[in-house]
Design a protein around this motif. Structure first.
Motif, PDB file in Angstrom:
ATOM      1  N   LEU B  31     -19.938 -17.325 -19.365  1.00 39.59           N
ATOM      2  CA  LEU B  31     -20.516 -17.195 -18.026  1.00 39.59           C
ATOM      3  C   LEU B  31     -19.588 -17.708 -16.927  1.00 39.59           C
ATOM      4  CD1 LEU B  31     -23.044 -16.478 -16.343  1.00 39.59           C
ATOM      5  CD2 LEU B  31     -23.735 -18.853 -16.601  1.00 39.59           C
ATOM      6  N   GLU B  32     -19.012 -18.910 -17.142  1.00 40.80           N
ATOM      7  CA  GLU B  32     -18.160 -19.499 -16.097  1.00 40.80           C
ATOM      8  C   GLU B  32     -16.946 -18.620 -15.834  1.00 40.80           C
ATOM      9  OE1 GLU B  32     -19.024 -20.934 -18.914  1.00 40.80           O
ATOM     10  OE2 GLU B  32     -19.572 -23.040 -18.669  1.00 40.80           O
ATOM     11  N   LEU B  33     -16.387 -18.084 -16.920  1.00 37.50           N
ATOM     12  CA  LEU B  33     -15.197 -17.242 -16.759  1.00 37.50           C
ATOM     13  C   LEU B  33     -15.535 -15.977 -15.985  1.00 37.50           C
ATOM     14  CD1 LEU B  33     -13.653 -17.552 -20.340  1.00 37.50           C
ATOM     15  CD2 LEU B  33     -12.993 -18.758 -18.274  1.00 37.50           C
ATOM     16  N   TYR B  38     -15.468 -12.519 -11.136  1.00 38.83           N
ATOM     17  CA  TYR B  38     -16.138 -11.753 -10.076  1.00 38.83           C
ATOM     18  C   TYR B  38     -15.866 -12.367  -8.697  1.00 38.83           C
ATOM     19  CZ  TYR B  38     -18.465  -8.458 -13.117  1.00 38.83           C
ATOM     20  OH  TYR B  38     -18.698  -7.425 -14.000  1.00 38.83           O
ATOM     21  N   THR B  39     -15.699 -13.679  -8.664  1.00 36.60           N
ATOM     22  CA  THR B  39     -15.353 -14.323  -7.384  1.00 36.60           C
ATOM     23  C   THR B  39     -14.001 -13.816  -6.895  1.00 36.60           C
ATOM     24  OG1 THR B  39     -16.535 -16.283  -8.138  1.00 36.60           O
ATOM     25  CG2 THR B  39     -15.101 -16.578  -6.242  1.00 36.60           C
ATOM     26  N   VAL B  42     -14.481 -10.306  -5.490  1.00 34.66           N
ATOM     27  CA  VAL B  42     -15.128 -10.367  -4.171  1.00 34.66           C
ATOM     28  C   VAL B  42     -14.123 -10.871  -3.133  1.00 34.66           C
ATOM     29  CG1 VAL B  42     -16.903 -11.569  -2.810  1.00 34.66           C
ATOM     30  CG2 VAL B  42     -17.453 -10.662  -5.078  1.00 34.66           C
ATOM     31  N   PHE B  43     -13.378 -11.931  -3.481  1.00 36.62           N
ATOM     32  CA  PHE B  43     -12.447 -12.524  -2.520  1.00 36.62           C
ATOM     33  C   PHE B  43     -11.385 -11.514  -2.090  1.00 36.62           C
ATOM     34  CE2 PHE B  43      -8.344 -14.516  -1.685  1.00 36.62           C
ATOM     35  CZ  PHE B  43      -8.665 -15.204  -0.530  1.00 36.62           C
ATOM     36  N   TYR B  44     -10.746 -10.853  -3.055  1.00 28.39           N
ATOM     37  CA  TYR B  44      -9.664  -9.937  -2.678  1.00 28.39           C
ATOM     38  C   TYR B  44     -10.189  -8.746  -1.882  1.00 28.39           C
ATOM     39  CZ  TYR B  44      -5.797 -12.355  -4.843  1.00 28.39           C
ATOM     40  OH  TYR B  44      -4.819 -13.286  -5.119  1.00 28.39           O
ATOM     41  N   THR B  96      -9.634 -20.203  -4.771  1.00 25.52           N
ATOM     42  CA  THR B  96      -9.357 -21.162  -5.847  1.00 25.52           C
ATOM     43  C   THR B  96      -9.784 -20.610  -7.209  1.00 25.52           C
ATOM     44  OG1 THR B  96     -11.482 -22.196  -5.425  1.00 25.52           O
ATOM     45  CG2 THR B  96      -9.568 -23.222  -4.399  1.00 25.52           C
ATOM     46  N   ALA B  97     -10.741 -19.651  -7.198  1.00 27.69           N
ATOM     47  CA  ALA B  97     -11.165 -19.058  -8.478  1.00 27.69           C
ATOM     48  C   ALA B  97      -9.997 -18.351  -9.141  1.00 27.69           C
ATOM     49  CB  ALA B  97     -12.317 -18.081  -8.238  1.00 27.69           C
ATOM     50  N   SER B  98      -9.170 -17.704  -8.313  1.00 22.66           N
ATOM     51  CA  SER B  98      -8.007 -16.995  -8.845  1.00 22.66           C
ATOM     52  C   SER B  98      -7.041 -17.996  -9.487  1.00 22.66           C
ATOM     53  CB  SER B  98      -7.333 -16.244  -7.690  1.00 22.66           C
ATOM     54  OG  SER B  98      -6.140 -15.703  -8.095  1.00 22.66           O
ATOM     55  N   THR B  99      -6.745 -19.062  -8.761  1.00 22.74           N
ATOM     56  CA  THR B  99      -5.849 -20.092  -9.306  1.00 22.74           C
ATOM     57  C   THR B  99      -6.445 -20.678 -10.591  1.00 22.74           C
ATOM     58  OG1 THR B  99      -5.265 -20.615  -7.034  1.00 22.74           O
ATOM     59  CG2 THR B  99      -4.584 -22.194  -8.706  1.00 22.74           C
TER      60      THR B  99
END
Lengths: 188, 265
Positions: B31-33, B38-39, B42-44, B96-99
């Motif tokens: 789930l966390e991954l 998905y974050t 959405v961000f990009y 930060t989700a990407s990092t």
């Protein structure tokens, strides 16, 4: 058998060939932009080309072509299991790479001494940009050659695939220089 | 006795869409991954819409404009700059989700944790000059259009130079990820993508020229410094988002647990 067939058609890691393709496409885009700018002001480009040191460019091309030959010999010797000769050839290639870098820096210093800098005109922007980008690739190539030395130095390592992969990168560096040399120094 | 020790059968997902979402929330071990992935998506998407459509800062306006034209540009795009970058201020932390997910991918590799730490450190710093400073400078300019035009010129240059001229930090991060992928023996990400990282890093060097010239292919809006670089970066971003998705899909939580931190030290 399948692996042997693959080796005969694609030397080294197929992934490296993807990099070669991407780099070739990226540099092709730079070359197209250069050609468009050349067409827009041919007199300026021709006049600026005349200020380059063609002799140094030719010498650098010979050095890099020789290094390409020696890395091909290195791969060939590695395939034959003659690792001492392969190692000697990779050192020769490294020497070629270092001579190329030194001569390129000397070439730049001569040009800067003549007052020909990045901001002089459009041609010199391309000159410093293309040769600078290529020099960066040569530096990455020298790291790849260091990987070959590391591989060939230890009997436990000696991966033919990695030697071929790094050699492929070095050939790409050589191939890019031949086009850059033709565009900047020779094309009229 | 046997029945008492038996592992309970997994709860099957319900048929309805809402029920399936609730089931994933409660039972999906990744789930966390997935939330992180998905974050990123959405961000990009928001990032692209804000920079290319709302604020019209990409492709960047001309670097050689004089002060009257710069003032005019701020006036023309005032609303877009305020609302668009306001959105980025709100959603900037999504980056930060990407990092985090990339650092997670490096932690899964058979390489030293120094790679993950370096990447985390570099990208924590990179977001400030590479994104936030641009937004702050241009919003400050758009907020008070009656400022001295020279100040608006300063904010304009600062905004665009900050976005384009600070790629060096991203470059080093790309190299760190590339080396980790090439050294990895766990096959977390494909080798060609490691080489692609090197290619991406080398093209990011190009933007440094925008600090020297204001016109032509090497200016911040030039064909070489912006357009070619943006094409490579766009493809690179699409590829890494796809590969991160595949990494999550192929992961088996019981097999691919993260190595114990103490064991890595």
């Amino acid at each position: 058998m399948a692996q042997t067939a693959k080796r005969e058609t694609i030397p080294g890691q197929p992934a490296m060939w993807v990099l070669v393709m991407i780099e070739a496409l990226t540099f092709s885009a730079y070359f197209v932009v250069y050609t468009v700018c050349y067409r827009r002001s041919p007199e300026l480009f021709l006049q600026s080309q005349g200020q380059l040191h063609l002799d140094l460019g030719v010498l650098n091309t010979i050095v890099l072509l020789t290094s390409s030959w020696s890395i091909a010999r290195c791969v060939e010797r590695t395939r034959a299991g003659d690792f001492a000769a392969a190692l000697a050839n990779v050192w020769l290639t490294i020497a070629g790479g270092l001579i190329f870098c030194a001569m390129k820096l000397y070439d730049w210093s001569m040009a800067i001494g003549q007052g020909l800098t990045f901001t002089t005109n459009d041609f010199f922007q391309f000159y410093y940009f293309l040769t600078g980008m290529h020099l960066l690739h040569v530096l990455v190539g020298l790291i790849a050659l260091g990987v070959i030395v590391y591989q060939l130095s230890g009997p436990q390592r000696r991966s033919r695939e990695i030697v071929e992969t790094c050699a492929t990168y070095w050939h790409m560096v050589d191939f890019l220089w031949v086009i850059i040399f033709a565009l900047l120094y020779v094309m009229r | 006795m046997t029945a008492a020790l038996a592992i309970p059968a997994p709860v099957p997902p319900p048929a309805s869409r809402l029920g399936r979402i609730a089931w994933q929330w409660r039972h999906n071990p990744k789930l966390e991954l997935w939330l992180a992935w998905y974050t990123i998506v959405v961000f990009y998407n928001v990032f692209g819409i804000v920079f290319f459509v709302v604020t019209r800062t990409k492709p960047p306006p001309k670097a050689w404009w004089g002060l009257p034209r710069i003032v005019e540009w701020f006036a023309e795009n005032r609303l877009g700059l305020l609302t668009g970058f306001g959105t980025i201020f709100f959603m900037g932390a999504f980056a930060t989700a990407s990092t985090a997910l990339i650092v997670y991918s490096i932690r899964r590799m058979s390489v030293s944790p120094a790679f993950a730490w370096s990447y985390r450190l570099l990208y924590s710093l990179a977001a400030v000059p590479g994104m936030l400073l641009t937004c702050i400078a241009l919003v400050a300019g758009a907020m008070r259009l009656d400022r001295d035009p020279r100040l608006l010129g300063l904010l304009y240059d600062m905004g665009f130079l900050s976005f384009s001229g600070t790629m060096g930090i991203f470059l080093v991060g790309s190299v760190v990820w590339a080396v980790a992928i090439l050294l990895d023996r766990n096959g977390v990400l494909p080798k060609w993508f490691g080489y692609f990282n090197i290619c991406n890093a080398l093209t990011e060097v190009v933007v440094a020229t925008c600090c020297i010239v204001k016109e032509g292919p090497f200016a911040w809006n030039g064909v070489i410094a912006f357009y070619i670089n943006m094409v490579v970066f766009g493809i690179y971003t699409g590829v890494f988002i796809t590969y991160l998705k595949q990494m999550i899909e192929h992961e088996e939580p019981e097999r691919d647990y993260l190595p114990n931190r103490l064991a890595l030290l």
